[in-house]
Design an enzyme around this catalytic site. Structure first.
Site, PDB file in Angstrom:
ATOM      1  N   GLN A   5       0.852  -1.187   0.000  1.00  0.00           N
ATOM      2  CA  GLN A   5       0.000   0.000   0.000  1.00  0.00           C
ATOM      3  C   GLN A   5       0.888   1.236   0.000  1.00  0.00           C
ATOM      4  O   GLN A   5       1.647   1.449   0.947  1.00  0.00           O
ATOM      5  CB  GLN A   5      -0.869  -0.050   1.259  1.00  0.00           C
ATOM      6  CG  GLN A   5      -1.796   1.105   1.452  1.00  0.00           C
ATOM      7  CD  GLN A   5      -2.386   1.080   2.863  1.00  0.00           C
ATOM      8  OE1 GLN A   5      -1.946   0.320   3.721  1.00  0.00           O
ATOM      9  NE2 GLN A   5      -3.357   1.928   3.110  1.00  0.00           N
ATOM     10  N   TYR A  53       0.944   4.852   0.459  1.00  0.00           N
ATOM     11  CA  TYR A  53       0.279   6.065   0.924  1.00  0.00           C
ATOM     12  C   TYR A  53       1.308   7.100   1.395  1.00  0.00           C
ATOM     13  O   TYR A  53       1.465   8.154   0.814  1.00  0.00           O
ATOM     14  CB  TYR A  53      -0.692   5.748   2.066  1.00  0.00           C
ATOM     15  CG  TYR A  53      -2.053   5.238   1.630  1.00  0.00           C
ATOM     16  CD1 TYR A  53      -2.235   4.629   0.395  1.00  0.00           C
ATOM     17  CD2 TYR A  53      -3.150   5.355   2.467  1.00  0.00           C
ATOM     18  CE1 TYR A  53      -3.485   4.150   0.018  1.00  0.00           C
ATOM     19  CE2 TYR A  53      -4.408   4.882   2.092  1.00  0.00           C
ATOM     20  CZ  TYR A  53      -4.565   4.284   0.866  1.00  0.00           C
ATOM     21  OH  TYR A  53      -5.801   3.815   0.507  1.00  0.00           O
ATOM     22  N   SER A  54       1.996   6.781   2.505  1.00  0.00           N
ATOM     23  CA  SER A  54       2.888   7.760   3.135  1.00  0.00           C
ATOM     24  C   SER A  54       4.038   8.164   2.221  1.00  0.00           C
ATOM     25  O   SER A  54       4.521   7.369   1.416  1.00  0.00           O
ATOM     26  CB  SER A  54       3.485   7.177   4.420  1.00  0.00           C
ATOM     27  OG  SER A  54       2.486   7.020   5.382  1.00  0.00           O
ATOM     28  N   SER A 106       5.150  -1.425   3.853  1.00  0.00           N
ATOM     29  CA  SER A 106       5.347  -2.813   4.298  1.00  0.00           C
ATOM     30  C   SER A 106       5.257  -3.730   3.094  1.00  0.00           C
ATOM     31  O   SER A 106       4.414  -3.525   2.213  1.00  0.00           O
ATOM     32  CB  SER A 106       4.261  -3.237   5.289  1.00  0.00           C
ATOM     33  OG  SER A 106       4.190  -2.339   6.345  1.00  0.00           O
ATOM     34  N   GLU A 126     -11.595  -1.665   7.238  1.00  0.00           N
ATOM     35  CA  GLU A 126     -11.040  -2.593   8.215  1.00  0.00           C
ATOM     36  C   GLU A 126     -11.963  -2.614   9.419  1.00  0.00           C
ATOM     37  O   GLU A 126     -11.994  -1.678  10.195  1.00  0.00           O
ATOM     38  CB  GLU A 126      -9.634  -2.143   8.598  1.00  0.00           C
ATOM     39  CG  GLU A 126      -8.671  -3.278   8.798  1.00  0.00           C
ATOM     40  CD  GLU A 126      -8.679  -3.796  10.213  1.00  0.00           C
ATOM     41  OE1 GLU A 126      -8.625  -5.017  10.380  1.00  0.00           O
ATOM     42  OE2 GLU A 126      -8.763  -2.985  11.144  1.00  0.00           O
ATOM     43  N   SER A 154      -0.761   7.981  13.453  1.00  0.00           N
ATOM     44  CA  SER A 154      -0.121   8.106  14.765  1.00  0.00           C
ATOM     45  C   SER A 154      -1.184   8.322  15.841  1.00  0.00           C
ATOM     46  O   SER A 154      -2.305   8.748  15.550  1.00  0.00           O
ATOM     47  CB  SER A 154       0.859   9.274  14.772  1.00  0.00           C
ATOM     48  OG  SER A 154       0.138  10.492  14.800  1.00  0.00           O
ATOM     49  N   ASN A 155      -0.827   8.039  17.074  1.00  0.00           N
ATOM     50  CA  ASN A 155      -1.820   8.170  18.140  1.00  0.00           C
ATOM     51  C   ASN A 155      -2.283   9.614  18.306  1.00  0.00           C
ATOM     52  O   ASN A 155      -3.409   9.861  18.741  1.00  0.00           O
ATOM     53  CB  ASN A 155      -1.263   7.586  19.439  1.00  0.00           C
ATOM     54  CG  ASN A 155      -1.328   6.063  19.421  1.00  0.00           C
ATOM     55  OD1 ASN A 155      -1.484   5.469  18.356  1.00  0.00           O
ATOM     56  ND2 ASN A 155      -1.223   5.447  20.570  1.00  0.00           N
ATOM     57  N   GLU A 156      -1.443  10.554  17.933  1.00  0.00           N
ATOM     58  CA  GLU A 156      -1.863  11.957  17.988  1.00  0.00           C
ATOM     59  C   GLU A 156      -2.963  12.224  16.947  1.00  0.00           C
ATOM     60  O   GLU A 156      -3.936  12.936  17.220  1.00  0.00           O
ATOM     61  CB  GLU A 156      -0.655  12.880  17.749  1.00  0.00           C
ATOM     62  CG  GLU A 156       0.320  12.927  18.923  1.00  0.00           C
ATOM     63  CD  GLU A 156       1.081  11.618  19.151  1.00  0.00           C
ATOM     64  OE1 GLU A 156       1.284  10.867  18.180  1.00  0.00           O
ATOM     65  OE2 GLU A 156       1.447  11.347  20.310  1.00  0.00           O
TER      66      GLU A 156
END
Lengths: 388, 332
Positions: A126, A128-129, A161, A244, A370-372
């Protein structure tokens, strides 16, 4: 067939497949922080899963799936984790690309791509980033334009990945020159092995590599290889992030329970459980795991509405914040339980499971949003707070 | 998560609490709504429902810190009914009064109490009896046995409390006549912890709700302060806690079925510890995120802070409950 018969079928298949000479080496391999292990064997395992009909359980039967309800998929993932079966290399195709094609793809695309995913013979990554577009994905700069019936792609993706084993990349690129932010993007389906694509592994803090940089230098794909409309890529990409459903989350918890048990065994074995601080942290970790399980079960059952306060379908964001934080704390506890031994590495920077857990868990609060960013989403969509 | 009946009950209780949440609420709560008799069998004038329904009402009354001994009375109804269904030894005499609201109940458990039984009579002094000041009936743990004692046969001394929405009393038993209750004392104590967890989950959700509402309207630096990430992220963390507390509280309620005693033994202290801690954090953040107004007596925030701390310190402190979970789960 009822649920328990289905569970028995899954368990029986996994037991015999993992006992075979070809796959006996794979128990517990390739999971969290160890994606570099036994890659060829895991690719063969993927084909075995596909050949026996265990990929695409939730897809419609007309599209080559088994049309199973989500709770049956949960059962599969639970049994998969319980059997300590290897980390998947086909999950991006199965759990992200295929549902997106089912939602946005043409009949031709479904006929072309779903069988390879279902058979485990075509693997996906994938894209994306980008180096300049992490949390701010809409700032991406990889661009593509059509000429002579082909897309020509230039740019760079990062943290991809499985790019080194993938056959195809689900790529978000800017296809309208001059468009900004979430406008003018498209989702392209791009063959990975071609002269215009270079893949470089990123060595991470564990000393191993499971993410890659992917460079596109006039890479090509056929003009029809666009998922959804040209220019509508943002909506398709967000749809992909939304598909998902978390059916694998309960399976993941079984792996967490296994990791917790090994930390507990280590604490008993070396006597550190007698330290009141360690005993308290072990108990807190266990409590946290139960809380995570109850919350995950509620999220799967759609149960966040009755509380009234938190709405807007942010259950998966909430569980992501919870499991990543819990797992990170477990890794910290694990090395503290191991004590001084955890300060040594093996030859060639060989790490113990404890050290690998401790280090790799730092990635989990960063990847997948990210968790933020998760907190922003919970604040805006879940609580209705204004944007900053 | 709620069944349709539970959802209707939740709506009715929430509506009631919004309109009549004052001190005179008891008669309507028991008369109109019949809430204290939810878990009392129909033959004693109750609704014949169960702990799951009591939990719904406890969560909703907890949300507004309803100043009435609801939790203890409704739970006493369940405990005197033998938990779920079958009547205990003492049940028949007291259950109609609980169902009608004529009898208010309170629990007397181990922490801070020394009560012993001899020949069907209880002797000893119990402090920190929640809802004790207005109780007509005490459900008392002495050893491993549970007893029912009429308040008229004891000496009740109400205490001024930090949390003024829930009374406490010191109760003296001197050869007080007692009847055995057909519910194991440990189970009853665990059920009380479960209900305190549920109540805390409801109250914590209210703290977050009110705080988020304030952040949307309070403006500083020319914008609603809820737009500032430093505050948004704290609310998001509370949302995670409140959501997970609720899931945990109801998992403990499900474990309260008599069929899963081992699960209840672990989940009751676990849920009480987790949910009350979340409540405490939510109440503390409620004051901080409201700024000065949250520190005033008029604002409701301090009542939640005081209730949270009180719930944390009674019926098992966080440290005591963690040890209990560790032992009961076979960890350490």
């Amino acid at each position: 067939m009822n649920d328990s018969q289905f569970r028995a079928e899954v368990r029986g298949w996994l037991t015999s497949a993992l006992a075979s000479a070809e796959f006996a080496c794979l128990a517990g391999k390739g999971g969290t922080g160890r994606a570099h292990e036994f890659v060829a064997e895991r690719m063969a395992w993927e084909r075995r899963l596909g050949a026996d009909g265990w990929i695409g359980l939730g897809w419609p039967e007309a599209d080559g799936g088994r049309g199973l309800p989500w709770h049956r998929q949960v059962i599969f993932h639970e049994e998969y984790a319980r059997a300590n079966a290897p980390g998947r290399v086909g999950h991006i195709g199965e759990q992200l690309v295929a549902p997106t094609l089912l939602m946005f793809g043409t009949a031709e695309q479904k006929a072309r791509f779903l069988p390879g995913i279902a058979a485990g013979t075509e693997l996906w990554c994938q894209g994306y980033s980008e180096p300049g577009a992490g949390s701010d994905l809409a700032g991406l700069r990889t661009r593509a334009s059509v000429s002579d019936g082909e897309w020509h792609i230039d740019g760079q993706k990062i943290w991809t990945s499985l790019a080194h084993v993938a056959d195809w990349c689900f790529l978000l690129a800017r296809t309208t020159p001059g468009a900004e932010r979430h406008h003018g993007l498209s989702c392209l389906l791009v063959p990975v092995r071609q002269p215009g694509i270079e893949i470089r592994p990123i060595t991470q803090i564990t000393g191993t590599a499971e993410f890659n940089e992917v460079f596109f230098d006039d890479a090509r794909t056929a003009e029809e290889n666009v998922a959804g409309e040209v220019g509508d890529g943002w909506r398709v990409a967000l749809g992909m992030l939304g598909v998902e459903r978390g059916v694998s989350n309960l399976g993941q918890l079984i792996g967490f329970q296994r990791e917790f048990s090994s930390v507990l065994d280590m604490a008993r074995g070396n006597g550190s459980i007698g330290d009141p601080d360690i005993a308290a942290r072990v108990t807190d970790a266990w409590i946290g795991l139960q809380v995570l399980r109850f919350t995950t079960e509620d999220a799967l059952g759609g149960g966040d509405a009755a509380g009234g306060v938190v709405t807007g379908g942010v259950a998966s964001n909430i569980t992501k914040l919870m499991w990543t934080t819990w797992h990170q704390r477990l890794g910290e506890l694990a090395v503290d339980v191991a004590g001084q031994d955890a300060t040594l590495a093996g030859p060639d920077y060989g790490l113990t499971d404890t050290q690998r857990l401790f280090l790799f868990a730092r990635a989990e609060t960063i990847f997948g949003g990210s968790n933020e960013i998760q907190r922003n989403i919970v604040a805006e969509r879940g609580l209705g707070l204004p944007r900053g | 998560m709620d069944t349709p009946d539970q959802a209707a009950l939740r709506e009715a209780v929430r509506d009631f609490c919004l309109k009549h949440g004052g001190p005179g609420a008891w008669d309507r709560l028991t008369g109109e709504l019949g809430l204290t008799g939810l878990a009392v069998p129909e033959c004693y004038g109750g609704a014949g429902a169960g702990l799951a329904e009591v939990a719904v009402a406890v969560e909703e009354t907890g949300r507004v810190l309803l100043p009435a001994p609801y939790l203890s009375t409704a739970l006493a109804g369940a405990v005197l009914s033998g938990g779920d269904g079958a009547s205990g030894v003492a049940g028949g005499e007291f259950l109609p009064g609980i169902a009608s609201g004529a009898l208010r109940a309170a629990f007397v458990f181990g922490f801070g109490s020394q009560v012993t039984a001899s020949g069907g009579r209880l002797t000893g002094v119990a402090r920190h009896v929640l809802d004790g000041a207005e109780a007509d009936l005490f459900v008392v743990r002495a050893g491993d046995t549970l007893f029912a004692v009429r308040a008229a046969d004891t000496v009740v001394t109400p205490s001024p409390t930090l949390d003024q929405t829930r009374s406490q009393a010191t109760v003296a038993f001197r050869d007080a006549p007692a009847q055995v209750v057909g519910c194991a004392a440990e189970r009853a104590e665990d059920l009380l912890r479960v209900m305190l967890a549920v109540e805390s989950a409801g109250a914590a959700a209210h703290c977050l709700d009110v705080t988020v509402g304030y952040l949307k309207t309070r403006a500083q630096f020319g914008r609603p302060i809820g737009a500032f990430q430093a505050l948004r992220h704290r609310c998001a963390d509370l949302a995670v806690e409140v959501t997970s507390a609720r899931a945990t509280a109801y998992a403990a309620v499900r474990a309260a079925s008599p069929a899963s005693p081992a699960e209840l033994a672990v989940l009751a202290p676990l849920a009480k510890r987790y949910c009350v801690d979340v409540f405490w954090h939510s109440a503390a953040e409620m004051i901080q995120l409201h700024g000065g107004i949250g520190f005033t007596w008029e604002h409701e925030a301090h009542r939640y802070l005081k209730r949270a701390k009180t719930s944390q310190l009674l019926h098992g402190t966080p440290a005591e409950l963690r040890r209990l979970v560790g032992q009961r789960a076979g960890l350490c």
